[in-house]
Design an enzyme around this catalytic site. Structure first.
Site, mmCIF file in Angstrom:
data_model
loop_
_atom_site.group_PDB
_atom_site.id
_atom_site.type_symbol
_atom_site.label_atom_id
_atom_site.label_comp_id
_atom_site.label_asym_id
_atom_site.label_seq_id
_atom_site.Cartn_x
_atom_site.Cartn_y
_atom_site.Cartn_z
ATOM 1 N N LYS A 158 0.823 -1.214 0.000
ATOM 2 C CA LYS A 158 0.000 0.000 0.000
ATOM 3 C C LYS A 158 0.855 1.261 0.000
ATOM 4 O O LYS A 158 0.460 2.289 -0.518
ATOM 5 C CB LYS A 158 -0.916 0.017 1.226
ATOM 6 C CG LYS A 158 -2.035 -1.018 1.177
ATOM 7 C CD LYS A 158 -2.894 -0.944 2.436
ATOM 8 C CE LYS A 158 -3.821 -2.128 2.592
ATOM 9 N NZ LYS A 158 -5.059 -2.009 1.820
ATOM 10 N N THR A 201 -4.230 0.730 -1.884
ATOM 11 C CA THR A 201 -4.922 1.990 -2.045
ATOM 12 C C THR A 201 -4.331 3.059 -1.132
ATOM 13 O O THR A 201 -4.151 2.829 0.071
ATOM 14 C CB THR A 201 -6.430 1.819 -1.763
ATOM 15 O OG1 THR A 201 -6.983 1.008 -2.782
ATOM 16 C CG2 THR A 201 -7.169 3.151 -1.701
ATOM 17 N N ASN A 234 -10.540 -10.080 4.146
ATOM 18 C CA ASN A 234 -9.968 -8.865 4.737
ATOM 19 C C ASN A 234 -11.006 -7.761 4.858
ATOM 20 O O ASN A 234 -11.902 -7.617 4.027
ATOM 21 C CB ASN A 234 -8.734 -8.398 3.936
ATOM 22 C CG ASN A 234 -9.066 -7.336 2.909
ATOM 23 O OD1 ASN A 234 -9.158 -6.143 3.232
ATOM 24 N ND2 ASN A 234 -9.295 -7.756 1.668
ATOM 25 N N PHE A 289 -8.606 0.371 4.158
ATOM 26 C CA PHE A 289 -7.689 1.425 3.674
ATOM 27 C C PHE A 289 -6.819 1.998 4.791
ATOM 28 O O PHE A 289 -6.809 3.213 5.031
ATOM 29 C CB PHE A 289 -8.456 2.581 3.019
ATOM 30 C CG PHE A 289 -9.142 2.258 1.723
ATOM 31 C CD1 PHE A 289 -8.888 1.082 1.044
ATOM 32 C CD2 PHE A 289 -10.063 3.150 1.171
ATOM 33 C CE1 PHE A 289 -9.524 0.791 -0.155
ATOM 34 C CE2 PHE A 289 -10.701 2.876 -0.029
ATOM 35 C CZ PHE A 289 -10.435 1.688 -0.690
ATOM 36 N N SER A 311 -13.712 -1.310 -3.182
ATOM 37 C CA SER A 311 -13.424 -1.955 -1.904
ATOM 38 C C SER A 311 -14.711 -2.052 -1.112
ATOM 39 O O SER A 311 -15.465 -1.080 -1.027
ATOM 40 C CB SER A 311 -12.410 -1.160 -1.093
ATOM 41 O OG SER A 311 -12.423 -1.624 0.246
ATOM 42 N N ASN A 320 -14.846 -2.360 2.061
ATOM 43 C CA ASN A 320 -14.558 -2.073 3.468
ATOM 44 C C ASN A 320 -14.575 -0.598 3.831
ATOM 45 O O ASN A 320 -14.201 -0.226 4.935
ATOM 46 C CB ASN A 320 -13.213 -2.692 3.848
ATOM 47 C CG ASN A 320 -13.214 -4.190 3.624
ATOM 48 O OD1 ASN A 320 -14.156 -4.873 4.015
ATOM 49 N ND2 ASN A 320 -12.188 -4.704 2.964
ATOM 50 N N THR A 321 -14.970 0.232 2.893
ATOM 51 C CA THR A 321 -15.191 1.657 3.181
ATOM 52 C C THR A 321 -16.667 1.920 2.901
ATOM 53 O O THR A 321 -17.102 1.792 1.759
ATOM 54 C CB THR A 321 -14.298 2.551 2.299
ATOM 55 O OG1 THR A 321 -12.932 2.336 2.668
ATOM 56 C CG2 THR A 321 -14.624 4.020 2.475
ATOM 57 N N LYS A 367 -11.229 0.412 -11.096
ATOM 58 C CA LYS A 367 -11.255 -0.961 -10.569
ATOM 59 C C LYS A 367 -12.640 -1.299 -10.035
ATOM 60 O O LYS A 367 -13.176 -0.581 -9.191
ATOM 61 C CB LYS A 367 -10.197 -1.127 -9.481
ATOM 62 C CG LYS A 367 -10.111 -2.561 -8.958
ATOM 63 C CD LYS A 367 -8.860 -2.791 -8.153
ATOM 64 C CE LYS A 367 -8.841 -4.175 -7.549
ATOM 65 N NZ LYS A 367 -7.618 -4.423 -6.771
ATOM 66 N N THR A 409 -11.241 -8.233 -10.955
ATOM 67 C CA THR A 409 -12.116 -7.606 -9.988
ATOM 68 C C THR A 409 -11.411 -7.389 -8.646
ATOM 69 O O THR A 409 -10.377 -7.981 -8.399
ATOM 70 C CB THR A 409 -13.356 -8.489 -9.670
ATOM 71 O OG1 THR A 409 -12.925 -9.652 -8.925
ATOM 72 C CG2 THR A 409 -14.080 -8.918 -10.915
ATOM 73 N N ASN A 410 -12.098 -6.646 -7.796
ATOM 74 C CA ASN A 410 -11.741 -6.522 -6.387
ATOM 75 C C ASN A 410 -12.282 -7.746 -5.635
ATOM 76 O O ASN A 410 -12.732 -8.703 -6.247
ATOM 77 C CB ASN A 410 -12.341 -5.210 -5.837
ATOM 78 C CG ASN A 410 -11.454 -4.594 -4.754
ATOM 79 O OD1 ASN A 410 -11.034 -5.283 -3.828
ATOM 80 N ND2 ASN A 410 -11.184 -3.306 -4.862
ATOM 81 N N TYR A 438 -2.702 -11.458 -6.096
ATOM 82 C CA TYR A 438 -2.426 -11.075 -4.714
ATOM 83 C C TYR A 438 -2.463 -12.319 -3.834
ATOM 84 O O TYR A 438 -1.417 -12.812 -3.387
ATOM 85 C CB TYR A 438 -3.434 -10.019 -4.222
ATOM 86 C CG TYR A 438 -3.195 -9.491 -2.820
ATOM 87 C CD1 TYR A 438 -2.604 -10.256 -1.833
ATOM 88 C CD2 TYR A 438 -3.584 -8.196 -2.459
ATOM 89 C CE1 TYR A 438 -2.384 -9.766 -0.549
ATOM 90 C CE2 TYR A 438 -3.374 -7.694 -1.186
ATOM 91 C CZ TYR A 438 -2.779 -8.488 -0.228
ATOM 92 O OH TYR A 438 -2.571 -8.005 1.035
HETATM 93 C C1 LIG Z 1 -5.483 -8.102 2.401
HETATM 94 C C2 LIG Z 1 -5.958 -7.496 1.130
HETATM 95 C C3 LIG Z 1 -5.966 -6.118 0.975
HETATM 96 C C4 LIG Z 1 -6.396 -5.532 -0.207
HETATM 97 N N1 LIG Z 1 -6.366 -4.181 -0.332
HETATM 98 C C5 LIG Z 1 -6.745 -3.612 -1.506
HETATM 99 C C6 LIG Z 1 -6.643 -2.215 -1.684
HETATM 100 O O1 LIG Z 1 -6.192 -1.481 -0.808
HETATM 101 N N2 LIG Z 1 -7.076 -1.695 -2.872
HETATM 102 C C7 LIG Z 1 -7.548 -2.477 -3.887
HETATM 103 O O2 LIG Z 1 -7.910 -1.956 -4.951
HETATM 104 N N3 LIG Z 1 -7.622 -3.808 -3.753
HETATM 105 C C8 LIG Z 1 -7.238 -4.395 -2.590
HETATM 106 N N4 LIG Z 1 -7.316 -5.751 -2.459
HETATM 107 C C9 LIG Z 1 -7.889 -6.556 -3.556
HETATM 108 C C10 LIG Z 1 -6.846 -7.136 -4.478
HETATM 109 O O3 LIG Z 1 -6.133 -6.129 -5.154
HETATM 110 C C11 LIG Z 1 -7.519 -8.053 -5.518
HETATM 111 O O4 LIG Z 1 -8.398 -7.255 -6.303
HETATM 112 C C12 LIG Z 1 -8.310 -9.166 -4.886
HETATM 113 O O5 LIG Z 1 -7.643 -9.672 -3.755
HETATM 114 C C13 LIG Z 1 -8.553 -10.311 -5.865
HETATM 115 O O6 LIG Z 1 -7.326 -10.863 -6.314
HETATM 116 P P1 LIG Z 1 -6.704 -12.210 -5.668
HETATM 117 O O7 LIG Z 1 -7.787 -13.235 -5.649
HETATM 118 O O8 LIG Z 1 -5.556 -12.546 -6.559
HETATM 119 O O9 LIG Z 1 -6.260 -11.860 -4.284
HETATM 120 C C14 LIG Z 1 -6.875 -6.355 -1.277
HETATM 121 C C15 LIG Z 1 -6.854 -7.743 -1.127
HETATM 122 C C16 LIG Z 1 -6.402 -8.327 0.042
HETATM 123 C C17 LIG Z 1 -6.404 -9.833 0.165
#
Ligand SMILES: Cc1cc2nc3c(=O)[nH]c(=O)nc-3n(C[C@H](O)[C@H](O)[C@H](O)COP(=O)(O)O)c2cc1C
Length: 338
Positions: free
Chosen positions: A66, A86, A111, A115, A175, A177-178, A214, A242-243, A319
């Site tokens: 981040k 983010t 999670n 942010f 996200s 979570n906001t 996104k 996707t997110n 991720y």
């Molecule tokens: C712990 C955690 C924190 C994340 N924080 C953000 C974030 O700050 N901003 C964002 O756009 N996506 C965030 N993501 C989402 C990832 O960028 C990604 O879109 C999502 O995890 C799906 O990909 P994956 O299945 O490969 O993890 C976060 C994911 C995880 C697991």
């Protein structure tokens, strides 16, 4: 066994956030090493997307680094691009702990970080010393206390500081979570948001810098179609999908009950794969090639990434799979890509 294979049992005995902090502490030591290896990318993986030359389609998704603290390490490990953030305009602590949970038996992460961010000024200052030869995207969000109807001011404040230091910017309106953030995906909210950031991009003389959006995997197909039309009409450069998902239905029983017992948050990793792919296919169908799409969500193997590229995605990000498989995942994906 690779180094991560040795470290993983230790890291996974710690609570996930302590493991993250330890891994980042070790990563920072690695970044201070003067002879970090130069990345090797198999020939033929290069591609030009968004007007940028990517050495490989594979990148690190937003949310892990981040604060842009480990860029030399991500580069050495072989990622072609890293999306930092983010980042919120002002510093904020994020949600109370515990807010991060892993379920290794399913390759799943939950999670509700919310942010946690050092704020755009600190991160922008750090980016001034970023390594060359790595494409860096800046993923931007709004502060928690900023009301929804003033969100644009937050995105613009973060953009003003971060955009001059990165190769592309991604607006995170997905996200979970906001509170209220995902409402910004509605066309009536999205239009002025995109227009307002594009205006600032022009004012800053950054017209040629790609601006991406996104998206969440929890949108109805017709909503996705509408969002695609708004995005194309606005003049932004691409989409990321996707997110994380709020849908607990992606988790099979008996694990679902355990996941539900941990409370709110977004799910990522293997259980998100099918849903994210379905959403991407819908978006790609609606886009008809008018903008590039970055694939993200549940990708954990060369086959997954190849599948996303074959579907029509221009780039791919991981991720969760990196947490479970470690950095050897990157070479494994590279050697399995056509
Ligand atoms: C712990 C955690 C924190 C994340 N924080 C953000 C974030 O700050 N901003 C964002 O756009 N996506 C965030 N993501 C989402 C990832 O960028 C990604 O879109 C999502 O995890 C799906 O990909 P994956 O299945 O490969 O993890 C976060 C994911 C995880 C697991």
């Amino acid at each position: 066994m690779d180094l991560y294979g040795t470290l993983r049992p230790l890291l996974f005995r710690l609570d996930p956030e302590s493991a993250h902090n330890l891994a980042f502490w070790l990563g920072a030591r690695a970044c201070a090493w003067p002879r970090l290896p130069e990345p090797v990318h198999p020939a033929g993986l290069k591609r030009r997307v968004l007007g940028l030359d990517f050495p490989t389609p594979l990148g690190l998704a937003a949310g892990l680094d981040k604060g842009a603290t480990l860029l030399p390490l991500w580069k050495a490990l072989g990622f072609g691009h890293v999306e930092i953030g983010t980042v919120t305009p002002r510093p904020q602590p994020g949600n109370p702990k515990p807010r991060l949970f892993r379920f290794p038996q399913a390759g799943l992460i939950l999670n509700r970080m919310g942010f946690n961010s050092e704020g755009a000024e600190v991160v922008a200052a750090r980016l001034r010393n970023r390594p060359t030869g790595l494409i860096v995207g800046g993923n931007l969000g709004k502060n928690k206390e900023t009301p929804e109807d003033r969100a644009l001011e937050d995105y613009r404040a973060a953009y003003r500081l971060i955009a001059p230091q990165v190769d592309y910017v991604a607006l995170n309106v997905s996200s979970p979570n906001t509170p209220g953030l995902r409402n910004l995906q509605a066309p009536e909210a999205l239009r002025p948001l995109l227009a307002g950031v594009l205006d600032l991009r022009k004012d800053l003389g950054l017209e040629r810098q790609p601006l991406l959006l996104k998206l969440a995997p929890d949108l109805a197909p017709e909503d996705l179609d509408a969002i695609v039309e708004v995005a194309v009409a606005s003049g932004i450069s691409g989409l990321i999908a996707t997110n994380t998902t709020l849908d607990r239905g992606v988790v099979a029983e008996p694990l679902r009950a355990l996941v539900e017992s941990k409370g709110a948050g977004g799910l990522s990793g293997a259980p998100l794969k099918a849903k994210a792919r379905e959403v991407r296919k819908r978006i790609l169908g609606a886009l008809r090639g008018r903008l590039p799409l970055v694939a993200c969500g549940g990708l954990g193997s060369a086959e997954d990434v190849q599948g996303a590229l074959d579907d029509g995605a221009a780039l791919a990000q991981v991720y969760s799979a990196l947490i479970f498989q470690g950095p050897s995942l990157i070479q494994r994906i590279h050697s399995g890509l056509r």
